[in-house]
Structure formats: structure tokens, C-alpha cells
Design a protein around this motif. Sequence first.
Motif, PDB file in Angstrom:
ATOM      1  N   VAL A  83       2.002 -38.105  42.182  1.00  0.00           N
ATOM      2  CA  VAL A  83       3.400 -37.703  42.371  1.00  0.00           C
ATOM      3  C   VAL A  83       4.242 -38.926  42.715  1.00  0.00           C
ATOM      4  CG1 VAL A  83       4.982 -36.375  43.828  1.00  0.00           C
ATOM      5  CG2 VAL A  83       2.878 -35.320  42.980  1.00  0.00           C
ATOM      6  N   LEU A 133       0.345 -29.785  42.810  1.00  0.00           N
ATOM      7  CA  LEU A 133       0.552 -29.051  44.061  1.00  0.00           C
ATOM      8  C   LEU A 133      -0.614 -28.108  44.337  1.00  0.00           C
ATOM      9  CD1 LEU A 133       2.353 -28.197  46.477  1.00  0.00           C
ATOM     10  CD2 LEU A 133       3.340 -26.485  44.936  1.00  0.00           C
ATOM     11  N   LEU A 151      -1.355 -36.627  45.254  1.00  0.00           N
ATOM     12  CA  LEU A 151      -0.184 -37.155  45.956  1.00  0.00           C
ATOM     13  C   LEU A 151       0.204 -38.540  45.434  1.00  0.00           C
ATOM     14  CD1 LEU A 151      -1.010 -36.007  49.591  1.00  0.00           C
ATOM     15  CD2 LEU A 151       0.752 -35.082  48.061  1.00  0.00           C
ATOM     16  N   ALA A 165      -6.848 -34.357  46.515  1.00  0.00           N
ATOM     17  CA  ALA A 165      -5.489 -34.153  47.037  1.00  0.00           C
ATOM     18  C   ALA A 165      -4.754 -35.484  47.128  1.00  0.00           C
ATOM     19  CB  ALA A 165      -5.544 -33.477  48.406  1.00  0.00           C
ATOM     20  N   TYR A 166      -5.444 -36.510  47.570  1.00  0.00           N
ATOM     21  CA  TYR A 166      -4.802 -37.819  47.673  1.00  0.00           C
ATOM     22  C   TYR A 166      -4.537 -38.427  46.291  1.00  0.00           C
ATOM     23  CZ  TYR A 166      -5.443 -37.474  52.651  1.00  0.00           C
ATOM     24  OH  TYR A 166      -5.385 -37.056  53.954  1.00  0.00           O
ATOM     25  N   THR A 205      -3.642 -30.117  45.381  1.00  0.00           N
ATOM     26  CA  THR A 205      -3.475 -30.649  46.729  1.00  0.00           C
ATOM     27  C   THR A 205      -3.723 -29.572  47.775  1.00  0.00           C
ATOM     28  OG1 THR A 205      -1.881 -32.279  45.937  1.00  0.00           O
ATOM     29  CG2 THR A 205      -1.867 -31.811  48.298  1.00  0.00           C
ATOM     30  N   ALA A 238      -4.395 -43.655  46.395  1.00  0.00           N
ATOM     31  CA  ALA A 238      -5.193 -42.537  46.897  1.00  0.00           C
ATOM     32  C   ALA A 238      -6.270 -43.024  47.866  1.00  0.00           C
ATOM     33  CB  ALA A 238      -5.829 -41.782  45.739  1.00  0.00           C
TER      34      ALA A 238
END
Length: 160
Positions: free
Chosen positions: A151, A5, A148, A144-145, A8, A94
Motif C-alpha cells: 500500500v 486489506l 502494508l 500483513a506487513y 492484513t 515489510a
Amino acid sequence: MLWLLFVTVHDFRQRRVPNWLVLAGAAVALAALAFGVQPFEVGWTSAFLGAGIGFGFLLLFYVLGLMGAGDVKFAGALGLWTGLSPLASIWIAASLLAGLHALACLALRRWPLAPRLAIFLSASPAPITGATPSGRARFIPYAAYLALATVAWMFWGRQS
């Protein structure tokens, strides 16, 4: 999850991942391995292979001026957490997200329907950190990608 988090949010807001954040993630991953509480049941060999391949593969993109150093270092730290086996699927997811980001930027540049979204998507890094080997600004927050996609792998990819 908390580390992902932070990465990101930081990458989306500033288009960079600071060394302290990468080192914190790597240190906690090594501690989890040392104390046997690694949440993804990754052993030392797989963790170091994941870190080495994650770092080494993306290093090629950095050398070509296509990616920032923070993205590369983050991929190495991420490999310590996930190990080698899920890296390919995380990279693919990503990269697809980053590709959608680039397409959205191009579309919004051509058809400025949402100027605030266009500014958010194409935000450039701070002037001090915006310099790249190729002189081009990077506007896609790839770390960030990666976070994500990780996750998503944590919730859905590990089920199989």
C-alpha cells in the motif's frame, strides 16, 4: 486495495492467510492481465517473474521454518500484481516492519507496560493451523506487513 486489506486483517487476527484469499487475489490479477486493466501497467512477463521470484525467494524461509506457507503463497500472488521491479523495496519495508514487531514483542515481554498490546502482538495462530515444520509458533504476521508495504508503494513508491 481491498484484497490487501483482507489479507492484513486476516493475518493480524489469525496469523495465517487462507488459500482461498491467496487464490482470489491471484485469479483477479490474472483476469486484470488478460483484460488489459492491470492497474500497475505490468505485463505478463513481469507479472510471472514477480510471482515466481516472490514465491521462490520466500519459499527458502518456509523451508527453514522461519515463515508460514500462507506468507509465501501471498508473496507469489502479490508478485502477479506488482511485477518484479518493486518486490525488493516491498520486501525491505515489510521486513523492517516485521523487525519492529519482533522488537516490540521482546520489549513488552521484558517490560510489561501494555499487556493487551503484548497479547495482540504475540498472538499465536489457532491450534489446528499453528503447527509448523520446525514446531515453532509464528507470531509475526509477515503477509500483513507485505500488504502494508505494498500500500505504501502504491501511494509513494510509484511516484518516482
